[in-house]
Motif scaffolding. Structure first.
Motif, PDB file in Angstrom:
ATOM      1  N   HIS A 276       0.857  -1.191   0.000  1.00  8.64           N
ATOM      2  CA  HIS A 276       0.000   0.000   0.000  1.00  8.64           C
ATOM      3  C   HIS A 276       0.894   1.242   0.000  1.00  8.64           C
ATOM      4  O   HIS A 276       0.907   2.019   0.946  1.00  8.64           O
ATOM      5  CB  HIS A 276      -0.927   0.010   1.226  1.00  8.64           C
ATOM      6  CG  HIS A 276      -1.896  -1.135   1.263  1.00  8.64           C
ATOM      7  ND1 HIS A 276      -1.530  -2.401   1.666  1.00  8.64           N
ATOM      8  CD2 HIS A 276      -3.220  -1.208   0.941  1.00  8.64           C
ATOM      9  CE1 HIS A 276      -2.586  -3.203   1.600  1.00  8.64           C
ATOM     10  NE2 HIS A 276      -3.621  -2.507   1.152  1.00  8.64           N
ATOM     11  N   GLU A 277       1.633   1.392  -1.081  1.00 10.48           N
ATOM     12  CA  GLU A 277       2.660   2.434  -1.142  1.00 10.48           C
ATOM     13  C   GLU A 277       2.079   3.836  -0.980  1.00 10.48           C
ATOM     14  O   GLU A 277       2.594   4.651  -0.201  1.00 10.48           O
ATOM     15  CB  GLU A 277       3.426   2.339  -2.462  1.00 10.48           C
ATOM     16  CG  GLU A 277       4.544   3.353  -2.592  1.00 10.48           C
ATOM     17  CD  GLU A 277       5.379   3.144  -3.842  1.00 10.48           C
ATOM     18  OE1 GLU A 277       6.265   3.983  -4.112  1.00 10.48           O
ATOM     19  OE2 GLU A 277       5.155   2.135  -4.549  1.00 10.48           O
ATOM     20  N   THR A 278       1.018   4.123  -1.707  1.00 11.22           N
ATOM     21  CA  THR A 278       0.433   5.470  -1.653  1.00 11.22           C
ATOM     22  C   THR A 278      -0.054   5.802  -0.253  1.00 11.22           C
ATOM     23  O   THR A 278       0.212   6.891   0.278  1.00 11.22           O
ATOM     24  CB  THR A 278      -0.732   5.593  -2.650  1.00 11.22           C
ATOM     25  OG1 THR A 278      -0.231   5.361  -3.975  1.00 11.22           O
ATOM     26  CG2 THR A 278      -1.354   6.983  -2.588  1.00 11.22           C
ATOM     27  N   GLU A 279      -0.751   4.859   0.370  1.00  5.96           N
ATOM     28  CA  GLU A 279      -1.256   5.083   1.722  1.00  5.96           C
ATOM     29  C   GLU A 279      -0.105   5.261   2.713  1.00  5.96           C
ATOM     30  O   GLU A 279      -0.176   6.090   3.624  1.00  5.96           O
ATOM     31  CB  GLU A 279      -2.146   3.915   2.142  1.00  5.96           C
ATOM     32  CG  GLU A 279      -2.826   4.117   3.476  1.00  5.96           C
ATOM     33  CD  GLU A 279      -3.772   2.983   3.856  1.00  5.96           C
ATOM     34  OE1 GLU A 279      -4.230   2.961   5.007  1.00  5.96           O
ATOM     35  OE2 GLU A 279      -4.045   2.109   2.993  1.00  5.96           O
TER      36      GLU A 279
ATOM     37  N   TYR B 121       2.955   6.489   2.164  1.00  4.66           N
ATOM     38  CA  TYR B 121       3.542   7.826   2.040  1.00  4.66           C
ATOM     39  C   TYR B 121       2.566   8.902   2.514  1.00  4.66           C
ATOM     40  O   TYR B 121       2.977   9.906   3.098  1.00  4.66           O
ATOM     41  CB  TYR B 121       3.963   8.093   0.595  1.00  4.66           C
ATOM     42  CG  TYR B 121       5.309   7.505   0.242  1.00  4.66           C
ATOM     43  CD1 TYR B 121       6.480   8.081   0.716  1.00  4.66           C
ATOM     44  CD2 TYR B 121       5.413   6.374  -0.561  1.00  4.66           C
ATOM     45  CE1 TYR B 121       7.724   7.545   0.399  1.00  4.66           C
ATOM     46  CE2 TYR B 121       6.651   5.826  -0.891  1.00  4.66           C
ATOM     47  CZ  TYR B 121       7.800   6.427  -0.403  1.00  4.66           C
ATOM     48  OH  TYR B 121       9.030   5.900  -0.708  1.00  4.66           O
ATOM     49  N   THR B 122       1.283   8.684   2.270  1.00  2.49           N
ATOM     50  CA  THR B 122       0.284   9.665   2.705  1.00  2.49           C
ATOM     51  C   THR B 122       0.279   9.806   4.223  1.00  2.49           C
ATOM     52  O   THR B 122       0.280  10.914   4.767  1.00  2.49           O
ATOM     53  CB  THR B 122      -1.124   9.263   2.221  1.00  2.49           C
ATOM     54  OG1 THR B 122      -1.128   9.236   0.789  1.00  2.49           O
ATOM     55  CG2 THR B 122      -2.173  10.263   2.698  1.00  2.49           C
TER      56      THR B 122
ATOM     57  N   SER C 188       9.355   5.648   3.504  1.00  2.00           N
ATOM     58  CA  SER C 188       8.371   6.638   3.953  1.00  2.00           C
ATOM     59  C   SER C 188       8.809   7.295   5.260  1.00  2.00           C
ATOM     60  O   SER C 188       8.558   8.488   5.490  1.00  2.00           O
ATOM     61  CB  SER C 188       6.985   5.990   4.112  1.00  2.00           C
ATOM     62  OG  SER C 188       6.950   5.072   5.201  1.00  2.00           O
TER      63      SER C 188
END
Length: 280
Positions: free
Chosen positions: A69-72, A74-75, A127
């Motif tokens: 869940h790369e986007t989550e 970093y978010t 991250s």
């Protein structure tokens, strides 16, 4: 001192809240109280509470979840921390960021110093390092605490291993780490936050070993006759890569704060003593 602790229901955040509450006024906030990805909400919450210091222990810490869940990741871990850092810098409030040994890449054959190159190999580490860089860019008052493989608290791998004493246990044997007693970590943080020696600090128990040896040490303490079966990192598929070597040097912690971290063996023994005493 009024201390805001973000991620107060996580293992480190929860322990910190309980550890510091006798000496300080604690403002514990978890993700249901504050969404750190909401920049305006973060700023208004910190501004209205007016803490003396903010401890940012919120984020995603499941290494394999982060990898898929790369986007989550970093978010939450990076941009969420940026929001906290922005608010703290705007309000001139020191920030304490709980980081990880996984910011190091594992290619070094000797314990890492804080000034060594960071080249994380998984999304979690990337991250966390990105968050560190943002803090160092925009904040003038910050403590970045890099720790590793914490035991103790409610979510403890040692307790889990003991609960599985009658079942086979497989552990990666070729990853070298510093086990860290969460009480030693919290004690160090309680001393660090009373100073203005801002910077990046490794904070782990003294000595390094493999994860397999940690659990073997625990079973030996209880005279449990059980083999922990070793696994090589190459044999495990579909999980985030782990660096093979993340041992850290803590000389800076001692030089700046006169904090001498106990050996991992002494701290595990102390922790296991508390488990025994609590059942008597």
């Amino acid at each position: 001192m009024k201390i805001m602790i973000l991620g107060s229901k996580g293992n480190i955040g929860n322990y910190l809240s309980n550890y510091l509450t006798n000496q300080h006024e604690i403002i514990p906030l978890d993700k249901n109280d504050l969404d750190i990805t909401d920049k305006n909400s973060v700023l208004q919450t910190i501004k209205s509470s007016s803490p003396d210091i903010v401890i940012q222990a919120a984020g995603l810490s499941d290494i394999d979840f982060c990898e898929s869940h790369e986007t989550e990741s970093y978010t939450v871990n990076t941009l969420g921390t940026l929001n906290v850092a922005y608010a703290c810098n705007t309000l001139s409030i020191p920030i304490v960021y709980i980081s990880s040994a996984y910011v190091y890449g594992g290619e070094k054959p000797s314990p890492y110093f804080e000034t060594d190159k960071c080249s994380p190999i998984n999304i979690y580490g990337k991250s966390k390092l990105a968050a560190e860089k943002l803090i160092r860019t925009i904040c003038s008052k910050y403590f970045i605490i890099r720790t590793s493989w914490c035991f103790g608290g409610n979510d403890c791998y040692i307790k889990k291993a003991l609960s599985q004493a009658n079942a086979p246990i497989f552990l990666i044997s070729d990853a070298i780490i510093n086990p860290t007693y969460i009480e030693d970590l919290c004690n160090s943080i309680s001393q660090i936050i009373t100073s203005d020696f801002y910077g990046v600090y490794n904070c782990v128990n003294d000595g390094y070993t493999s994860k397999q040896e940690v659990i073997n040490y625990v079973f030996d303490y209880f005279n449990i006759q059980k083999n922990v079966l070793p696994l090589s990192t190459e044999t495990i598929k579909n999980i985030a890569p782990r660096p093979k070597y993340t041992a850290m040097n803590t000389c800076l912690l001692y030089n700046c704060f006169n904090i001498k971290m106990p050996s991992w063996q002494d701290s595990i023994t102390h922790y296991l003593d508390t488990i025994v005493n609590s059942t008597q």
